[in-house]
Design a protein around this motif. Structure first.
Motif, PDB file in Angstrom:
ATOM      1  N   ILE A 346      46.346  -7.865 -14.507  1.00  0.00           N
ATOM      2  CA  ILE A 346      46.556  -8.611 -15.753  1.00  0.00           C
ATOM      3  C   ILE A 346      45.498  -8.256 -16.794  1.00  0.00           C
ATOM      4  O   ILE A 346      45.817  -8.104 -17.986  1.00  0.00           O
ATOM      5  CB  ILE A 346      46.552 -10.122 -15.468  1.00  0.00           C
ATOM      6  N   ILE A 347      44.245  -8.089 -16.353  1.00  0.00           N
ATOM      7  CA  ILE A 347      43.153  -7.836 -17.300  1.00  0.00           C
ATOM      8  C   ILE A 347      42.975  -6.338 -17.556  1.00  0.00           C
ATOM      9  O   ILE A 347      43.086  -5.866 -18.687  1.00  0.00           O
ATOM     10  CB  ILE A 347      41.841  -8.455 -16.776  1.00  0.00           C
ATOM     11  N   VAL A 348      42.712  -5.583 -16.492  1.00  0.00           N
ATOM     12  CA  VAL A 348      42.393  -4.157 -16.650  1.00  0.00           C
ATOM     13  C   VAL A 348      43.647  -3.338 -16.943  1.00  0.00           C
ATOM     14  O   VAL A 348      43.609  -2.391 -17.730  1.00  0.00           O
ATOM     15  CB  VAL A 348      41.667  -3.630 -15.397  1.00  0.00           C
ATOM     16  N   GLY A 349      44.755  -3.707 -16.295  1.00  0.00           N
ATOM     17  CA  GLY A 349      45.997  -2.968 -16.540  1.00  0.00           C
ATOM     18  C   GLY A 349      46.420  -3.015 -17.996  1.00  0.00           C
ATOM     19  O   GLY A 349      46.816  -1.996 -18.574  1.00  0.00           O
ATOM     20  N   THR A 350      46.309  -4.186 -18.598  1.00  0.00           N
ATOM     21  CA  THR A 350      46.684  -4.303 -20.019  1.00  0.00           C
ATOM     22  C   THR A 350      45.701  -3.576 -20.928  1.00  0.00           C
ATOM     23  O   THR A 350      46.074  -3.101 -22.000  1.00  0.00           O
ATOM     24  CB  THR A 350      46.768  -5.790 -20.426  1.00  0.00           C
ATOM     25  N   ILE A 351      44.433  -3.473 -20.513  1.00  0.00           N
ATOM     26  CA  ILE A 351      43.446  -2.727 -21.296  1.00  0.00           C
ATOM     27  C   ILE A 351      43.745  -1.229 -21.263  1.00  0.00           C
ATOM     28  O   ILE A 351      43.666  -0.531 -22.284  1.00  0.00           O
ATOM     29  CB  ILE A 351      42.018  -3.001 -20.775  1.00  0.00           C
ATOM     30  N   LEU A 352      44.107  -0.717 -20.071  1.00  0.00           N
ATOM     31  CA  LEU A 352      44.298   0.722 -19.899  1.00  0.00           C
ATOM     32  C   LEU A 352      45.688   1.204 -20.297  1.00  0.00           C
ATOM     33  O   LEU A 352      45.897   2.405 -20.469  1.00  0.00           O
ATOM     34  CB  LEU A 352      44.019   1.112 -18.446  1.00  0.00           C
ATOM     35  N   ASP A 353      46.622   0.279 -20.434  1.00  0.00           N
ATOM     36  CA  ASP A 353      47.992   0.672 -20.762  1.00  0.00           C
ATOM     37  C   ASP A 353      48.083   1.502 -22.054  1.00  0.00           C
ATOM     38  O   ASP A 353      48.765   2.532 -22.069  1.00  0.00           O
ATOM     39  CB  ASP A 353      48.873  -0.582 -20.854  1.00  0.00           C
ATOM     40  N   PRO A 354      47.400   1.107 -23.147  1.00  0.00           N
ATOM     41  CA  PRO A 354      47.471   1.946 -24.354  1.00  0.00           C
ATOM     42  C   PRO A 354      46.908   3.348 -24.142  1.00  0.00           C
ATOM     43  O   PRO A 354      47.400   4.320 -24.732  1.00  0.00           O
ATOM     44  CB  PRO A 354      46.622   1.170 -25.373  1.00  0.00           C
ATOM     45  N   LEU A 355      45.875   3.470 -23.297  1.00  0.00           N
ATOM     46  CA  LEU A 355      45.308   4.784 -23.006  1.00  0.00           C
ATOM     47  C   LEU A 355      46.325   5.663 -22.284  1.00  0.00           C
ATOM     48  O   LEU A 355      46.483   6.847 -22.614  1.00  0.00           O
ATOM     49  CB  LEU A 355      44.047   4.630 -22.154  1.00  0.00           C
ATOM     50  N   ALA A 356      47.040   5.086 -21.302  1.00  0.00           N
ATOM     51  CA  ALA A 356      48.058   5.853 -20.578  1.00  0.00           C
ATOM     52  C   ALA A 356      49.180   6.286 -21.517  1.00  0.00           C
ATOM     53  O   ALA A 356      49.668   7.421 -21.443  1.00  0.00           O
ATOM     54  CB  ALA A 356      48.620   5.015 -19.426  1.00  0.00           C
ATOM     55  N   LYS A 357      49.582   5.394 -22.419  1.00  0.00           N
ATOM     56  CA  LYS A 357      50.642   5.737 -23.369  1.00  0.00           C
ATOM     57  C   LYS A 357      50.203   6.815 -24.344  1.00  0.00           C
ATOM     58  O   LYS A 357      51.014   7.645 -24.776  1.00  0.00           O
ATOM     59  CB  LYS A 357      51.069   4.487 -24.136  1.00  0.00           C
ATOM     60  N   SER A 358      48.911   6.827 -24.691  1.00  0.00           N
ATOM     61  CA  SER A 358      48.421   7.805 -25.681  1.00  0.00           C
ATOM     62  C   SER A 358      48.492   9.236 -25.176  1.00  0.00           C
ATOM     63  O   SER A 358      48.508  10.172 -25.980  1.00  0.00           O
ATOM     64  CB  SER A 358      46.978   7.465 -26.074  1.00  0.00           C
ATOM     65  N   VAL A 359      48.522   9.422 -23.845  1.00  0.00           N
ATOM     66  CA  VAL A 359      48.630  10.785 -23.294  1.00  0.00           C
ATOM     67  C   VAL A 359      50.005  11.009 -22.669  1.00  0.00           C
ATOM     68  O   VAL A 359      50.195  11.942 -21.880  1.00  0.00           O
ATOM     69  CB  VAL A 359      47.525  11.046 -22.251  1.00  0.00           C
ATOM     70  N   ALA A 360      50.967  10.141 -23.012  1.00  0.00           N
ATOM     71  CA  ALA A 360      52.356  10.259 -22.537  1.00  0.00           C
ATOM     72  C   ALA A 360      52.452  10.206 -21.019  1.00  0.00           C
ATOM     73  O   ALA A 360      53.286  10.871 -20.411  1.00  0.00           O
ATOM     74  CB  ALA A 360      52.994  11.555 -23.066  1.00  0.00           C
ATOM     75  N   MET A 361      51.592   9.409 -20.400  1.00  0.00           N
ATOM     76  CA  MET A 361      51.650   9.214 -18.953  1.00  0.00           C
ATOM     77  C   MET A 361      52.813   8.281 -18.639  1.00  0.00           C
ATOM     78  O   MET A 361      52.948   7.221 -19.249  1.00  0.00           O
ATOM     79  CB  MET A 361      50.330   8.605 -18.466  1.00  0.00           C
ATOM     80  N   ASP A 362      53.660   8.672 -17.716  1.00  0.00           N
ATOM     81  CA  ASP A 362      54.820   7.853 -17.386  1.00  0.00           C
ATOM     82  C   ASP A 362      54.362   6.468 -16.923  1.00  0.00           C
ATOM     83  O   ASP A 362      53.438   6.359 -16.101  1.00  0.00           O
ATOM     84  CB  ASP A 362      55.640   8.517 -16.288  1.00  0.00           C
TER      85      ASP A 362
END
Length: 439
Positions: A346-362
Motif C-alpha cells: 500500500i505504501i511502497v507499491g504506490t510510491i514506486l508505481d509511477p517509476l515503473a510506468k515511466s520506463v514502460a514496465m508492464d
C-alpha cells in the motif's frame, strides 16, 4: 502540495521518523502506522484526527478485500477437515523417495497448500506443527528443519490464489486474473529450487529417505487427494474465465472446503468448525487492521506528494526497465525486512508505481517483482514473521536458524533475478492464456 503548513520533506521526516521510532520500541506495525499519522493530522489545519478514522474505514470499503478472510478460512477448514492429511500422503507418495524425503514432502505440501490458502503465515503455522517435530525424530538438524519449513511457506504469497496479489490488484488496479497466472511459473521455479537445495543438504548430511511408493500407492493417494486438488483449479479457473470475481472465488473455495470436510472426508465436527472460524477472525483482523492504517499512511503520502518528491532524484538516473526492476526489487527487499507485506504494498507499491510506468514496465511484471521480493521479508529479520512462527513452534532462537535460512534463500534470489532480467518468466502464461489481461 500548495496550501499546506508542512513541506513534503518535513511531512516525510515526521511520518517515517515516528513510524520507525515506534517499531524500535516494538509497537505493532498497524498501531505504529496510525501513531505516525496523528501528529500531522493535528498540525495541519485542513485535517483532523477524524481523518485517520475516515481513511482507515475507507480502505475497508472494498469488495476485493473481502477475499482475504475467506481464503484464510479455506486454509483453516483444510487443516481441521483432514484435507491437509490427504495432501501429505500424496506428497509422500510423489517425493518421499527423494534424498531428504520428509523435507521434500514439506516443500511439495507447501506448493499444494499455496494453491488453496494464499496465506504464508497460515502455511508456516500448520507446516511447523506437522513437520518440525517429525523431522527431529528422523535426525534432521533443528536449524534446517525450521529453515525449510519457513522458506517453503513463502510459496503461498507467490503461487495463486495469493492474498498479496489480491491486495496489489485492488490497490494498484491490476488484473488479479493476470497476477494469478503470472505467479505460477516463478512459484514453480522457486519450489523446484527449494527441492534441489533439500537434495544437496540431504546428500551432505545423510538425511533419511523413504522407500519408493508403488504405482498402486501413488494411485490411491492421488484418488483421495483429487477433490482437494480441484480447489485451486476452481479458484484460478473461475477467475481467469470470468465465471466469478476474486472475492466470489474465495467464497466458493470456503464452500468447497467445507463440503469436503463435512461430506466427503467427514473429519470436521462443530468444535473444529468453531476453531477454524475463531482462528480466521484473529488472522483476518490483524491483516485488515494493517490494511486500514497503512491506507491512511499512504493517503498522507499522496496528500503531501511525497512519492513525487522521493522519486524526483531517482528519475534523473535514467534507468532502463531492467535496472528499474533491480532498483524496485532492492527497495522491497529492504522494506520487507522491517514492514509487513500488505502495508508495504500500500505504501511502497504506490510510491514506486509511477517509476515503473515511466520506463514502460508492464504492471503485472512490476507486481510479480514486488511480491517475490516481499516474500523474502517473511523469513528475514528483524520482521521475518514466518521464520518467527516456525522458531516459536520449534522452541528455538531465530539466530540459530539464520545460517540455513540464508543458504536456502540464495536459489530463490536467483529466480528473482531471472524474473527481473527475463519478464516472460512471469508474463508467459498471461500472454498465452489471457493476453487481454495485460496492460
Amino acid at each position: 502540495m500548495m496550501g499546506t503548513v508542512l513541506s513534503p520533506g518535513t511531512a516525510a521526516i515526521i511520518l517515517f521518523g515516528i513510524f520507525f521510532f515506534c517499531l524500535f520500541w516494538r509497537v505493532p506495525v498497524a498501531f505504529a502506522l496510525a501513531l505516525a499519522c496523528l501528529p500531522i493530522l493535528l498540525i495541519e489545519p485542513r485535517l483532523s484526527a477524524m481523518t485517520l478514522a475516515q481513511e482507515t474505514f475507507n480502505a475497508y470499503n472494498s469488495f476485493i478485500l473481502l477475499a482475504v478472510p475467506f481464503f484464510l478460512l479455506t486454509a483453516n477448514l483444510m487443516n481441521v477437515g483432514g484435507i491437509t492429511d490427504r495432501l501429505v500422503w500424496l506428497s509422500r507418495s510423489m517425493v518421499g523417495h527423494f534424498p531428504g524425503g520428509l523435507a521434500q514432502i514439506n516443500v511439495v505440501l507447501s506448493f499444494f497448500f499455496a494453491g488453496i490458502s494464499g496465506s504464508s503465515t497460515a502455511d508456516a503455522a500448520s507446516q511447523s506443527k506437522i513437520f518440525i517435530e517429525a523431522q527431529r525424530k528422523e535426525g534432521y538438524d533443528d536449524g534446517f528443519s525450521v529453515a525449510i519449513t519457513a522458506v517453503s511457506s513463502v510459496l503461498a504469497v507467490i503461487i495463486p490464489p495469493s492474498i498479496l496479489m489480491i491486495v496489489w490488484g485492488g490497490i494498484l488496479t491490476v488484473s488479479i486474473g493476470a497476477l494469478f497466472l503470472a505467479g505460477i511459473v516463478p512459484g514453480l521455479l522457486i519450489g523446484l529450487a527449494q527441492m534441489a537445495t533439500v537434495h544437496t543438504y540431504a546428500k551432505l548430511r545423510g538425511y533419511p529417505t523413504y522407500p519408493k511408493a508403488t504405482w498402486l500407492e501413488l494411485g490411491r493417494s492421488l484418488a483421495v487427494s483429487v477433490p482437494a486438488l480441484m480447489t485451486p483449479f476452481i479458484i484460478i479457473g473461475g477467475k481467469i474465465f470470468g465465471w466469478f470475481t476474486a472475492t466470489e472465488s474465495a467464497c466458493i473455495a470456503v464452500l468447497y472446503a467445507g463440503m469436503l470436510s463435512l461430506l466427503v472426508y467427514r473429519e470436521m465436527d462443530i468444535k473444529g468448525l468453531y476453531g477454524a472460524l475463531l482462528d480466521t477472525g484473529k488472522f483476518a483482523a490483524v491483516a485488515l487492521f494493517c490494511v486500514g492504517t497503512a491506507s491512511a499512511f499512504g493517503w498522507l503520502l499522496a496528500y503531501y506528494e511525497i512519492p513525487k518528491a522521493l522519486l524526483s532524484g531517482v528519475s534523473a538516473w535514467n534507468m532502463g526497465p531492467t535496472a528499474t526492476g533491480f532498483f524496485i526489487s532492492f527497495v522491497f527487499l529492504v522494506v520487507g525486512c522491517f514492514l509487513d507485506a500488505i502495508p508495504s504494498i500500500i505504501i511502497v507499491g504506490t510510491i514506486l508505481d509511477p517509476l515503473a510506468k515511466s520506463v514502460a514496465m508492464d504492471p503485472v511484471h512490476f507486481a510479480i517483482v514486488g511480491i517475490v521480493s516481499l516474500a523474502f521479508g517473511l523469513v528475514t529479520p528483524p520482521y521475518g514473521l514466518c521464520l518467527l512462527i516456525s522458531c516459536s513452534i520449534a522452541g528455538m532462537r531465530m539466530i540459530d536458524a539464520l545460517k540455513d535460512t540464508c543458504i536456502m534463500l540464495l536459489p530463490m534470489l536467483g529466480v528473482l533475478v531471472l524474473v527481473i532480467v527475463w519478464p516472460d518468466v512471469a508474463l508467459f502464461l498471461p500472454k498465452l492464456i489471457s493476453p487481454e489481461f495485460l496492460r
